[in-house]
Design a protein around this motif. Structure first.
Motif, PDB file in Angstrom:
ATOM      1  N   ALA A  40      28.277 -10.777  -6.761  1.00 27.59           N
ATOM      2  CA  ALA A  40      27.601 -11.330  -5.590  1.00 27.59           C
ATOM      3  C   ALA A  40      26.138 -11.017  -5.831  1.00 27.59           C
ATOM      4  O   ALA A  40      25.720  -9.863  -5.755  1.00 27.59           O
ATOM      5  CB  ALA A  40      28.107 -10.708  -4.298  1.00 27.59           C
ATOM      6  N   THR A  63      19.185 -13.644  -1.500  1.00 25.21           N
ATOM      7  CA  THR A  63      19.904 -13.443  -0.248  1.00 25.21           C
ATOM      8  C   THR A  63      19.444 -14.521   0.720  1.00 25.21           C
ATOM      9  O   THR A  63      18.249 -14.726   0.901  1.00 25.21           O
ATOM     10  CB  THR A  63      19.601 -12.045   0.335  1.00 25.21           C
ATOM     11  OG1 THR A  63      19.987 -11.068  -0.618  1.00 25.21           O
ATOM     12  CG2 THR A  63      20.370 -11.826   1.624  1.00 25.21           C
ATOM     13  N   GLU A 110      26.858 -18.966  10.023  1.00 27.09           N
ATOM     14  CA  GLU A 110      28.216 -18.669   9.582  1.00 27.09           C
ATOM     15  C   GLU A 110      29.118 -18.640  10.799  1.00 27.09           C
ATOM     16  O   GLU A 110      28.755 -18.098  11.836  1.00 27.09           O
ATOM     17  CB  GLU A 110      28.241 -17.325   8.857  1.00 27.09           C
ATOM     18  CG  GLU A 110      29.502 -17.078   8.085  1.00 27.09           C
ATOM     19  CD  GLU A 110      29.341 -16.022   6.999  1.00 27.09           C
ATOM     20  OE1 GLU A 110      30.319 -15.299   6.777  1.00 27.09           O
ATOM     21  OE2 GLU A 110      28.271 -15.918   6.383  1.00 27.09           O
ATOM     22  N   THR A 159      23.823 -15.235   9.167  1.00 22.71           N
ATOM     23  CA  THR A 159      24.390 -14.094   8.446  1.00 22.71           C
ATOM     24  C   THR A 159      23.856 -14.084   7.022  1.00 22.71           C
ATOM     25  O   THR A 159      23.842 -15.123   6.363  1.00 22.71           O
ATOM     26  CB  THR A 159      25.937 -14.198   8.427  1.00 22.71           C
ATOM     27  OG1 THR A 159      26.397 -14.358   9.765  1.00 22.71           O
ATOM     28  CG2 THR A 159      26.574 -12.977   7.801  1.00 22.71           C
ATOM     29  N   GLU A 160      23.428 -12.923   6.557  1.00 20.43           N
ATOM     30  CA  GLU A 160      22.903 -12.821   5.197  1.00 20.43           C
ATOM     31  C   GLU A 160      24.044 -12.718   4.195  1.00 20.43           C
ATOM     32  O   GLU A 160      24.962 -11.925   4.356  1.00 20.43           O
ATOM     33  CB  GLU A 160      21.973 -11.616   5.076  1.00 20.43           C
ATOM     34  CG  GLU A 160      20.680 -11.813   5.841  1.00 20.43           C
ATOM     35  CD  GLU A 160      19.674 -10.698   5.608  1.00 20.43           C
ATOM     36  OE1 GLU A 160      19.993  -9.706   4.907  1.00 20.43           O
ATOM     37  OE2 GLU A 160      18.562 -10.824   6.144  1.00 20.43           O
ATOM     38  N   ARG A 161      23.933 -13.546   3.162  1.00 18.96           N
ATOM     39  CA  ARG A 161      24.886 -13.550   2.045  1.00 18.96           C
ATOM     40  C   ARG A 161      24.096 -13.825   0.769  1.00 18.96           C
ATOM     41  O   ARG A 161      23.062 -14.478   0.793  1.00 18.96           O
ATOM     42  CB  ARG A 161      25.937 -14.654   2.193  1.00 18.96           C
ATOM     43  CG  ARG A 161      26.834 -14.540   3.381  1.00 18.96           C
ATOM     44  CD  ARG A 161      27.955 -13.576   3.156  1.00 18.96           C
ATOM     45  NE  ARG A 161      28.891 -13.619   4.286  1.00 18.96           N
ATOM     46  CZ  ARG A 161      29.901 -12.803   4.414  1.00 18.96           C
ATOM     47  NH1 ARG A 161      30.138 -11.879   3.515  1.00 18.96           N
ATOM     48  NH2 ARG A 161      30.690 -12.887   5.463  1.00 18.96           N
ATOM     49  N   ARG A 205      29.039 -18.528  -0.160  1.00 22.15           N
ATOM     50  CA  ARG A 205      29.161 -17.869   1.154  1.00 22.15           C
ATOM     51  C   ARG A 205      30.632 -17.807   1.568  1.00 22.15           C
ATOM     52  O   ARG A 205      31.121 -16.786   2.041  1.00 22.15           O
ATOM     53  CB  ARG A 205      28.344 -18.647   2.190  1.00 22.15           C
ATOM     54  CG  ARG A 205      28.446 -18.145   3.617  1.00 22.15           C
ATOM     55  CD  ARG A 205      27.542 -18.943   4.552  1.00 22.15           C
ATOM     56  NE  ARG A 205      26.142 -18.730   4.233  1.00 22.15           N
ATOM     57  CZ  ARG A 205      25.425 -17.701   4.670  1.00 22.15           C
ATOM     58  NH1 ARG A 205      25.973 -16.798   5.462  1.00 22.15           N
ATOM     59  NH2 ARG A 205      24.159 -17.572   4.329  1.00 22.15           N
ATOM     60  N   GLN A 210      32.564 -15.083  -0.341  1.00 27.87           N
ATOM     61  CA  GLN A 210      32.245 -13.745   0.157  1.00 27.87           C
ATOM     62  C   GLN A 210      32.884 -13.505   1.520  1.00 27.87           C
ATOM     63  O   GLN A 210      33.412 -12.415   1.786  1.00 27.87           O
ATOM     64  CB  GLN A 210      30.727 -13.577   0.242  1.00 27.87           C
ATOM     65  CG  GLN A 210      30.054 -13.585  -1.123  1.00 27.87           C
ATOM     66  CD  GLN A 210      28.555 -13.709  -1.013  1.00 27.87           C
ATOM     67  OE1 GLN A 210      27.880 -12.742  -0.674  1.00 27.87           O
ATOM     68  NE2 GLN A 210      28.028 -14.899  -1.287  1.00 27.87           N
ATOM     69  N   HIS A 211      32.847 -14.506   2.374  1.00 28.99           N
ATOM     70  CA  HIS A 211      33.420 -14.419   3.726  1.00 28.99           C
ATOM     71  C   HIS A 211      34.920 -14.123   3.661  1.00 28.99           C
ATOM     72  O   HIS A 211      35.415 -13.232   4.353  1.00 28.99           O
ATOM     73  CB  HIS A 211      33.145 -15.742   4.449  1.00 28.99           C
ATOM     74  CG  HIS A 211      33.685 -15.839   5.833  1.00 28.99           C
ATOM     75  ND1 HIS A 211      32.877 -15.807   6.936  1.00 28.99           N
ATOM     76  CD2 HIS A 211      34.955 -15.996   6.299  1.00 28.99           C
ATOM     77  CE1 HIS A 211      33.621 -15.933   8.027  1.00 28.99           C
ATOM     78  NE2 HIS A 211      34.887 -16.051   7.674  1.00 28.99           N
ATOM     79  N   ASP A 257      35.661 -10.665   2.408  1.00 22.57           N
ATOM     80  CA  ASP A 257      35.419  -9.713   3.499  1.00 22.57           C
ATOM     81  C   ASP A 257      36.645  -9.594   4.399  1.00 22.57           C
ATOM     82  O   ASP A 257      37.043  -8.489   4.771  1.00 22.57           O
ATOM     83  CB  ASP A 257      34.229 -10.152   4.358  1.00 22.57           C
ATOM     84  CG  ASP A 257      32.892  -9.637   3.862  1.00 22.57           C
ATOM     85  OD1 ASP A 257      32.854  -8.925   2.844  1.00 22.57           O
ATOM     86  OD2 ASP A 257      31.875  -9.957   4.516  1.00 22.57           O
ATOM     87  N   TYR A 284      32.574 -11.561   9.857  1.00 28.48           N
ATOM     88  CA  TYR A 284      31.137 -11.710   9.623  1.00 28.48           C
ATOM     89  C   TYR A 284      30.295 -10.982  10.670  1.00 28.48           C
ATOM     90  O   TYR A 284      29.177 -10.545  10.371  1.00 28.48           O
ATOM     91  CB  TYR A 284      30.729 -13.175   9.468  1.00 28.48           C
ATOM     92  CG  TYR A 284      30.596 -13.959  10.752  1.00 28.48           C
ATOM     93  CD1 TYR A 284      29.364 -14.088  11.382  1.00 28.48           C
ATOM     94  CD2 TYR A 284      31.686 -14.603  11.325  1.00 28.48           C
ATOM     95  CE1 TYR A 284      29.238 -14.831  12.551  1.00 28.48           C
ATOM     96  CE2 TYR A 284      31.570 -15.335  12.480  1.00 28.48           C
ATOM     97  CZ  TYR A 284      30.348 -15.449  13.086  1.00 28.48           C
ATOM     98  OH  TYR A 284      30.217 -16.172  14.242  1.00 28.48           O
ATOM     99  N   ARG A 304      28.702  -7.797   9.627  1.00 31.93           N
ATOM    100  CA  ARG A 304      27.521  -7.854   8.756  1.00 31.93           C
ATOM    101  C   ARG A 304      26.225  -8.026   9.546  1.00 31.93           C
ATOM    102  O   ARG A 304      25.150  -7.964   8.975  1.00 31.93           O
ATOM    103  CB  ARG A 304      27.666  -8.986   7.761  1.00 31.93           C
ATOM    104  CG  ARG A 304      28.817  -8.756   6.801  1.00 31.93           C
ATOM    105  CD  ARG A 304      28.505  -9.326   5.449  1.00 31.93           C
ATOM    106  NE  ARG A 304      29.496  -8.911   4.484  1.00 31.93           N
ATOM    107  CZ  ARG A 304      29.323  -7.915   3.627  1.00 31.93           C
ATOM    108  NH1 ARG A 304      28.221  -7.234   3.618  1.00 31.93           N
ATOM    109  NH2 ARG A 304      30.281  -7.615   2.768  1.00 31.93           N
TER     110      ARG A 304
END
Length: 178
Positions: free
Chosen positions: A93, A97, A102, A114-116, A142, A145-146, A149, A156, A159
Motif C-alpha cells: 500500500a 495518499t 468512501e 478517507t485517506e488511502r 481504495r 484496502q477497504h 480492513d 473506514y 480511519r
C-alpha cells in the motif's frame, strides 16, 4: 469457449451487518476448508454485493468471520476488476495518499473523505486454492484496502479522526438503520 455463470447468480442474498455489530469489529479467521461451502459463500457474497449496489464485500459483512472478499470495481480509468480473494494479505500500500469519498455497505447512505494510498497489492488464493496477486490503483486500490480492513475488524470510520470522524458517527447514530 466455456460459458461461465455470472458471479452471484447461484448465490442467495444475505442480510448485511451494520456498524456496531461485533462481527465487523473483530479480526476474521483464515479459511481452511476449500470445499463447496466456500464456493457458496463467494456466490452469496456476490449476490449480496450486487443487490446492495456495492463494489466490494467482505464475508464478515454478512456475518461470516472468515478471510474472504469479493469485488466488482472500476479503477480510475474505468477498467472493470472482478473477482474474489480468500485469505488475502495486503502486501503493498504505497504511492501518494489521497483523501477521497468512501462509503460502505455496512454504513448505508453515509460517506466521508478517507485517506488511502493510491496503489495497493493483495495476495491470496481463489476458492480452488490457486494463488492470486491483485494490484489496483485509484478507486480500485481504495477498494482493496477497504476490504482488507474489514477482515482485520476495521471499518473506514476507524480511519477517520477529529471532526470528520465525529460527523460520520453522529450521522450513523441518526441513520434510520441505526
Amino acid at each position: 469457449m466455456r460459458n461461465r455463470p455470472i458471479p452471484g447468480s447461484a448465490g442467495r442474498v444475505r442480510p448485511l451487518r451494520l456498524l456496531g455489530d461485533p462481527v465487523l469489529h473483530a479480526p476474521c479467521g483464515p479459511v481452511t476448508d476449500f470445499g463447496p461451502q466456500l464456493a457458496r459463500l463467494v456466490d452469496d457474497l456476490f449476490a449480496t454485493m450486487y443487490r446492495a449496489s456495492g463494489v466490494g464485500l467482505a464475508a464478515n459483512q454478512i456475518g461470516v468471520p472468515l478471510q474472504v472478499f469479493v469485488y466488482d470495481c472500476p479503477d480510475d480509468e474505468d477498467v472493470r476488476h472482478l473477482g474474489h480473494v480468500v485469505n488475502p494479505r495486503l502486501v503493498e500500500a504505497d504511492g501518494v495518499t489521497v483523501r477521497g469519498p468512501e462509503g460502505c455497505l455496512s454504513l448505508p447512505g453515509l460517506e466521508a473523505g478517507t485517506e488511502r494510498f493510491d496503489h495497493a497489492v493483495v495476495e491470496g488464493v481463489t476458492v480452488d486454492g490457486v494463488p492470486v496477486r491483485i494490484a489496483g490503483t485509484g478507486f480500485f486500490g481504495r477498494c482493496l484496502q477497504h476490504e482488507c480492513d474489514h477482515l482485520e475488524g476495521l471499518v473506514y470510520a476507524d480511519r477517520l479522526t477529529g471532526l470528520r470522524r465525529a460527523r460520520l458517527l453522529r450521522a450513523a447514530r441518526r441513520a434510520s438503520w441505526s
